[in-house]
Design a protein around this motif. Structure first.
Motif, short mmCIF file in Angstrom:
data_model
loop_
_atom_site.label_atom_id
_atom_site.label_comp_id
_atom_site.label_asym_id
_atom_site.label_seq_id
_atom_site.Cartn_x
_atom_site.Cartn_y
_atom_site.Cartn_z
N PRO A 136 86.26 15.60 51.41
CA PRO A 136 85.46 14.30 52.03
C PRO A 136 83.96 14.28 52.58
O PRO A 136 83.17 13.76 52.77
N GLU A 137 83.74 15.51 53.09
CA GLU A 137 81.77 15.60 53.67
C GLU A 137 80.81 15.33 52.99
O GLU A 137 79.92 15.53 52.46
N LEU A 138 81.66 15.50 51.19
CA LEU A 138 80.34 15.44 50.30
C LEU A 138 80.33 13.81 49.43
O LEU A 138 79.46 13.82 48.25
N LEU A 139 81.41 12.33 49.74
CA LEU A 139 81.14 11.49 49.21
C LEU A 139 80.41 10.78 49.88
O LEU A 139 80.42 9.72 49.08
N ASP A 140 79.61 11.31 50.70
CA ASP A 140 78.75 9.87 51.26
C ASP A 140 77.23 9.98 50.30
O ASP A 140 76.09 10.58 50.47
N THR A 141 77.03 9.86 48.86
CA THR A 141 76.32 10.03 48.26
C THR A 141 75.25 9.43 48.85
O THR A 141 73.90 10.31 48.62
N LYS A 142 74.79 8.35 49.29
CA LYS A 142 73.51 7.46 49.87
C LYS A 142 72.93 8.28 50.65
O LYS A 142 71.43 8.05 51.02
#
Length: 317
Positions: free
Chosen positions: A58-64
């Motif tokens: 989940p810690e890699l999902l904030d692409t922006k």
């Protein structure tokens, strides 16, 4: 916009570092290959076998937060460390989790880093038809590195990098042709991988069979107390069909009732135990924390003494 998962471009194995200005070398991280899909609304992660791993990281999902793109597909590898060194065992602790609560707890216990080495899709257009050199330039422009997001470094001297990786006992090096386009579901010599393997002499204490022909060898090493320690099984390598038939004939005359190993082999249920007489040379990547070889490959049947099939071949690091 729907971004369907794709099979990534795979390198072929090599024993030689390619030279010339057309090639760059990258560290082969001991992690899991992962493609990062962002369609402008949500992010999803898929491994090279198209198995989804969005839940696990989940810690890699904030692409922006790290990528300047309205939509993008990134290619890279997720790694975890053990004693300041990438560890496949550590990343598997994260990759195998299924329960949300355990995943949340693991974020601090097993932190991960996404090592990005390619961009396949950007702002609604495929980049796979561009050269690797152009894709790497784009990657540098759109990615803002942070603690758990990094762009893989490119080195001009592959041979020197491979020597350095051997010194630090890393997994190996990947060589890439800067003029190469990205072949979805492809595998050819424009990308090459050179792994850093170890080898040892082992003794066969058991076999498994398929259609009455041996297809795997259960291998061991002798301890200082002359106990036979199981170190893994291998069924791939350089042996020919004729070699396997010959091994079947030899081991059929060595069958015994009890396992010769001091510990319990992984394939005990299907194994046929044999007298520890047949010796082989085995190539492997490393030993797992469980004490078995990772990626073992049988190189040849050898005529060595029992003393040479001993645990003192294993270098403690």
């Amino acid at each position: 916009m729907e971004l369907k998962p794709i099979f990534p471009f795979e390198p072929v194995s090599t024993n030689v570092s390619p030279s010339g200005s057309d090639w760059v070398a990258q560290i082969k991280w001991d992690g899991v290959r992962m493609l990062h899909y962002f369609n402008g609304v949500e992010t999803r992660l898929f491994n090279r076998k198209l198995n989804e791993r969005t839940l696990q990281y989940p810690e890699l999902l904030d692409t922006k937060a790290f990528c300047h793109a309205d939509s993008v597909i990134l290619d890279g590898e997720i790694i975890a460390f053990d004693n300041n060194k990438p560890s496949f065992h550590e990343i598997m602790k994260r990759d195998s989790l299924k329960q949300t609560q355990k995943i949340q707890l693991s974020i601090a216990k097993v932190p991960v880093t996404y090592m990005i080495f390619d961009v396949l899709f950007y702002n609604g257009a495929w980049m796979t038809g561009n050269t690797l050199a152009n894709r790497l330039q784009l990657l540098e422009r759109i990615i803002t590195p942070r603690n758990n997001i990094q762009v893989t470094q490119n080195f001009p001297d592959g041979s020197a990098l491979f020597s350095l990786m051997k010194e630090y006992r890393m997994e190996g090096v990947v060589y890439k042709d800067l003029s190469s386009k990205y072949a979805i579901n492809g595998k050819d010599g424009r990308w090459k991988k050179q792994k850093i393997y170890k080898d040892l002499y082992a003794i066969v204490g058991g076999v498994t069979l398929r259609n009455k022909i041996v297809n795997s060898l259960l291998l061991g090493l002798y301890t200082n107390e002359q106990d036979l320690l199981y170190i893994g099984h291998a069924g791939t390598g350089k042996l020919t069909n004729h070699d396997w038939v010959r091994i079947t004939e030899l081991t059929s005359r060595m069958v015994i009732d009890r396992k010769p190993f001091m510990n319990e082999p992984e394939r005990s249920k299907d194994a046929v135990w044999v007298r520890p007489e047949l010796k082989v040379k085995v190539e492997f990547l490393e030993f797992t924390p469980n004490g078995t070889m990772r990626h073992p490959s049988i190189q040849s049947v050898v005529n060595v003494s029992k003393k040479e099939c001993a645990t003192d071949q294993i270098t403690v690091t």
